[in-house]
Design a protein around this motif. Structure first.
Motif: not given
Length: 469
Positions: A26-27, A29-31, A58-61, A63, A339
């Motif tokens: 999950t973390i 997906t932010y990078f 577009d980023a889709n981290p 949540g 993501a």
């Protein structure tokens, strides 16, 4: 003080390990940038990634809510595998309640009482043969309740039983994949190769892997062998077998009903295997056939409707925790898909592959698939995501298509019996009460050997221009 802390430290359970892995992904997906390939439809109607259509999006981290929702979504995504596992376990429990399996185990334990070690190659050959032709390493979880009591009755431990099952199915069978429709079959279809072509080299691979795994397992089994009473008490203590299993009296004489159950079960199982190969049956069809097998076996064994239903339910309960593990592990793939970072990883690898010399390209595919299996354990699922990219890139750099498929299959096989993200593998450990860290300690040296053997086969295949192309 430090020694006391070491003694107090306890490795977390499989579910806890998976929880933290899901958190890690999950973390991630932010990078990792989000991206996706377009799709194209094969002649068979299957939709796969289009290597010529990739774009960053577009980023889709994921949540806070998305993280927690991945747990039930993983269960839904893995519903087919879970249903397959529960139903087959139920059918086997019905057959077991007729007494046939207990008698068979008793006879084998008596027959090999003085040479129990030789049961290992026999079992590994049978299970490996089934897996190399039809795949379905998911069966490993339902083999355990049958094989574990046998190994205990011969003075071995639960890790020995687990090694027999996992190494024969995941390694000997799936890594050779002579006619595995879920691995080689999908890859050949995507690469445009004749279905199950190049069989001869995978047959040689089966033999090599069989001897390596048998010798490795027998070596371990000899080192921990003890008397049956000690083995039984230890198995009961850790919950690998029930207390009554170690004490019950078994009559080694089969009744006419039990003989009927045994013959019908073997015949129907053989028909199921044949239909998987000939008709391309998947898990749903196999599960339905096992419902029939369980019902027929129960009726022949003199069980009424209520007892048959109870047998299915009790069998399913026995692998329930393992089934939950499969769903949770699948949640990791769900997070990456939502993501949209899976395609990005494959895209970057594709760019890297184009920059490599010919021979290193084949080895790079092997290494990449072995690493990628951490995120997508499913053999067929990984093929759908990666092979549409790997196949045209292999063609561009002059790499034989058959070699690229071989590298894919070997990379997929060598890694999955190690990663805690592989739900079926973790579920098998859960059913046999083997801790992941104990398995890792056992498997890592063998994993290194298998990696070397894989690299040798890939280099040899490239050297002889292994085909057809």
């Amino acid at each position: 003080m430090s020694e006391e802390k070491k003694k107090r430290f306890k490795m977390p359970s499989a579910l806890v390990i998976l929880f933290f892995l899901m958190l890690f992904v999950t973390i991630l997906t932010y990078f990792v940038p989000a991206g996706e390939f377009g799709t194209l439809t094969l002649e068979t109607g299957q939709e796969v990634a289009d290597p010529n259509q990739f774009q960053f999006v577009d980023a889709n981290p994921v949540g806070f809510i998305g993280f927690w929702a991945a747990f039930p979504k993983g269960m839904v995504e893995a519903a087919t595998v879970i249903a397959f596992t529960l139903i087959i376990s139920g059918a086997l429990e019905v057959i077991k309640q007729t007494g046939v399996i207990d008698i068979a185990i008793y006879r084998l334990s008596q027959r090999f009482a003085d040479n129990g070690i030789w049961v290992i190659p026999i079992l590994m050959f049978v299970l490996g043969t089934i897996a190399t032709f039809i795949g379905t390493e998911e069966l490993s979880m339902v083999y355990i309740p049958i094989i574990l009591p046998l190994m205990i009755s011969l003075g071995f431990d639960n890790l020995t039983a687990t090694a027999v099952v996992i190494l024969s199915t995941h390694i000997v069978g799936v890594m050779s994949s002579m006619t595995n429709p879920f691995n080689v079959g999908v890859s050949h279809e995507i690469a445009g190769l004749p279905m199950f072509s190049g069989l001869w080299l995978r047959g040689v691979l089966f033999i090599v892997l069989f001897f390596i795994c048998v010798i490795y397992t027998m070596r371990y089994a000899r080192s921990i062998h003890t008397d049956v009473e000690k083995a039984t008490q230890e198995a009961i203590r850790i919950g690998a077998i029930k207390e009554d299993e170690g004490k019950q009296e078994v009559n080694d004489k089969m009744t006419s009903k039990q003989i009927g159950v045994g013959l019908v079960s073997i015949a129907l199982f053989a028909v199921i295997l044949a239909l998987v190969i000939i008709q391309g049956w998947g898990m749903i069809e196999m599960a339905g056939a096992f419902v029939l097998l369980g019902v027929v076996a129960g009726l022949i064994g003199g069980m009424g409707g209520d007892r048959i239903v109870d047998g299915f339910v009790n069998g399913a309960i026995g692998v329930m925790s393992g089934s939950i593990l499969i769903g949770v592990a699948t949640g990791i793939s769900v997070i990456m898909q939502e993501a949209k970072i899976l395609d990005t990883i494959v895209y970057y690898f594709g760019n890297f592959l184009q920059s490599l010399p010919l021979l290193l390209s084949a080895l790079a595919i092997f290494i990449f698939i072995a690493l990628f299996a951490f995120f997508v354990p499913s053999g067929s699922g990984k093929a759908v995501v990666t092979m549409p990219i790997i196949s045209p890139l292999a063609r561009m750099v002059g790499l034989n298509q058959q070699v690229s498929v071989l590298a894919y299959v070997l990379g997929d096989g060598v890694a999955k019996p190690f990663y805690p993200t592989s739900g079926t593998f973790m579920a098998t450990l859960d059913v046999s009460k083997v801790k992941w860290q104990d398995w890792a300690k056992f498997y890592l040296p063998l994993m290194a050997i298998l990696a070397i053997v894989s690299i040798i086969f890939i280099i040899f295949a490239q050297f002889i221009n292994y085909g057809p192309f």
